[in-house]
Scaffold this active site. Structure first.
Site, short mmCIF file in Angstrom:
data_model
loop_
_atom_site.label_atom_id
_atom_site.label_comp_id
_atom_site.label_asym_id
_atom_site.label_seq_id
_atom_site.Cartn_x
_atom_site.Cartn_y
_atom_site.Cartn_z
N ASN A 1 44.55 39.69 49.28
CA ASN A 1 43.04 40.23 49.69
C ASN A 1 42.49 38.99 51.36
O ASN A 1 41.49 39.81 51.96
CB ASN A 1 41.57 39.61 49.05
CG ASN A 1 41.38 38.20 48.72
OD1 ASN A 1 42.99 38.35 47.38
ND2 ASN A 1 40.84 37.10 48.24
N CYS B 1 36.61 32.85 50.66
CA CYS B 1 36.50 31.57 49.62
C CYS B 1 37.50 30.29 50.22
O CYS B 1 36.69 29.53 49.80
CB CYS B 1 37.41 31.58 48.21
SG CYS B 1 37.69 33.30 47.56
N HIS C 1 32.36 45.73 43.43
CA HIS C 1 31.62 45.10 44.33
C HIS C 1 32.92 45.97 45.79
O HIS C 1 32.51 45.72 47.19
CB HIS C 1 30.73 44.33 44.79
CG HIS C 1 31.56 43.14 44.52
ND1 HIS C 1 31.69 42.27 45.42
CD2 HIS C 1 32.36 42.65 43.48
CE1 HIS C 1 32.40 41.17 45.57
NE2 HIS C 1 32.94 40.85 44.02
C1 PLP Z 1 37.13 39.76 45.40
C2 PLP Z 1 38.32 39.72 44.82
C3 PLP Z 1 38.35 38.38 42.74
C4 PLP Z 1 36.82 38.04 42.64
O1 PLP Z 1 36.07 39.71 42.41
P1 PLP Z 1 34.38 39.44 41.62
O2 PLP Z 1 34.28 41.06 41.09
O3 PLP Z 1 34.01 38.97 42.81
O4 PLP Z 1 34.64 38.09 40.71
C5 PLP Z 1 40.37 38.48 43.48
N1 PLP Z 1 40.53 39.08 43.30
C6 PLP Z 1 40.54 39.83 44.69
C7 PLP Z 1 41.75 39.92 44.82
C8 PLP Z 1 39.66 39.99 44.71
O5 PLP Z 1 39.52 40.68 46.00
#
Ligand code: PLP
Length: 404
Positions: free
Chosen positions: A153, A328, A203
């Site tokens: 991410n 984060c 999302h």
């Molecule tokens: C956004 C994300 C998460 C967390 O997902 P949520 O549905 O917001 O809890 C976990 N891992 C990765 C790689 C992400 O991009």
């Protein structure tokens, strides 16, 4: 062109209009509880959930019975890791993961360590990639699970999931993959990719917030999990709680669109990303791509602008929405744990910015954003004594800063 321009699609995405249209009837017109077996209200809701289950399964090559609905990837990660660790504790208490994981995986592993499990955190190469060889060296007789990020991410780097899955299967170890950024953007097939557990989140793929799914393999091998939520025994006992029917319908629709528009989305995202990077690299020196320049998510671009502080840079362009470091960790002053794991020095880590380009991003927005970034970097560098010294040909590494 609407300002500000959103270029933070790895943090979240807007709900696609087609997804919203699919969801709307399930808030009040068709409001039944999918667990109500005794009347048509319940049946209608259950039918909609069943359709969504199939749409999600189809996108990842699973069977609908292998889909467990969750509130998102954070929950999916907790259920997969804690649920498998508890279920297979008699077999062993060793888990392998990587230093580039999302915090949801790292923090869950820390919790498991407190509960007596042993976790190995594999270091990636400089591009953020963890190879099958590195995983193989870490495997032990008491290893029960490997938890591997599919695509980052933060930097977009893609891990060799299929190869690592094959290795895990040969050794009788389960493979969980956090595919939150991979699903919808890369081809994902739980069969040929040798995956036992996989989480995804609506999302991140133009669906609503607060809903996701966990794939739990049913055969070869049949994976069992200890439930982390007690209650009515929904989702075959793995996740109790009344299903979020509109959210689930939205997740299904989002998956269906990702499947139908796969190539179009991919070409669009990559085209914009390349257009953006070309302008940045033509106009600026001392800029570096973080992650693997080739093997990364097509719409992602994480760039370090040397001699400029990322946070100042973000302040410098008012109408672009992006993240510095990880979304984060950007509340703290710690450099991103991912860039650190890739041995990007603290200076360059602090000068990094994550851009990503979405389904509705236009070329005009990209050009405007690139111009703003270039202008801000130039302006900030004019104020930087270090950059000035570099321009004068001074090798900064030879300077004795202490003055002794
Ligand atoms: C956004 C994300 C998460 C967390 O997902 P949520 O549905 O917001 O809890 C976990 N891992 C990765 C790689 C992400 O991009």
């Amino acid at each position: 062109m609407n300002l500000p321009i959103y270029l933070d699609f790895q943090a979240t995405t807007p709900v696609d209009q087609r997804v919203l249209d699919a969801m709307l009837p399930y808030f009040s017109a068709t409001f039944g509880n999918a667990a109500s077996r005794s009347h048509s209200f319940g049946w209608a809701a259950e039918e909609a959930v069943g359709r969504a289950r199939k749409q999600i399964a189809d996108l990842i090559g699973a069977s609908p019975k292998e889909i467990v609905f969750t509130s998102g990837s954070t929950e999916g990660i907790n259920l997969a890791l804690k649920g498998a660790a508890e279920m297979y504790a008699a077999k062993g208490k060793h888990i392998i993961t990587t230093q580039v994981e999302h915090k949801a995986v790292l923090d869950t592993c820390k919790r498991l360590e407190q509960e007596g499990y042993e976790v190995t955190y594999l270091k990636p190469d400089k591009t953020g990639r963890v190879s099958a060889e590195v995983v193989e060296e870490a495997l032990r007789d008491d290893t029960i699970l490997v938890a591997l990020l599919w695509a980052s991410n933060e930097i977009g780097t893609i891990n060799p999931v299929r190869e690592i899955g094959k290795l895990c299967h040969e050794r009788g170890v389960l493979l969980f993959t956090d595919a939150t950024q991979a699903v919808g953007k890369l081809p994902v097939d739980v069969e040929s990719d040798n995956i036992d557990l996989l989480c995804l989140s609506a999302h991140k793929i133009y669906g609503p917030k607060g809903v996701g799914a966990l794939f739990v393999r049913r055969r070869n091998p049949r994976v069992r999990l200890v439930a982390q939520m007690d209650g009515g025994g929904h989702e075959r006992g793995m996740r109790s709680g009344t299903l979020n029917v509109p959210g689930i319908v939205g997740l299904g629709a989002a998956c269906n669109i990702c499947q139908e528009d796969f190539q179009k989305d991919l070409d669009h995202g990559r085209g914009l990303r390349d257009r953006f990077e070309k302008q940045i690299f033509e106009a600026l020196d001392h800029v570096y791509i973080n992650g693997d320049p080739e093997n990364r998510l097509p719409q992602a671009s994480n760039i370090s602008f040397a001699y400029v502080e990322g946070e100042s840079l973000i302040m410098g362009f008012a109408d672009i929405a992006v993240s510095s470091g990880s979304a984060c960790t950007s509340a703290s002053l710690e450099p991103s744990h991912v860039l650190r794991a890739c041995d990007v020095g603290d200076e360059l880590a602090h000068s990094s910015i994550r851009f990503s380009f979405g389904r509705l991003t236009s070329a005009e927005e990209v050009d405007h954003a690139a111009a703003q970034v270039i202008e801000a970097v130039k302006r900030l560098r004019e104020l930087s004594p270090l950059y000035e010294m570099v321009q004068e040909g001074i090798d900064l590494s030879t300077i004795n800063w202490s003055g002794h």
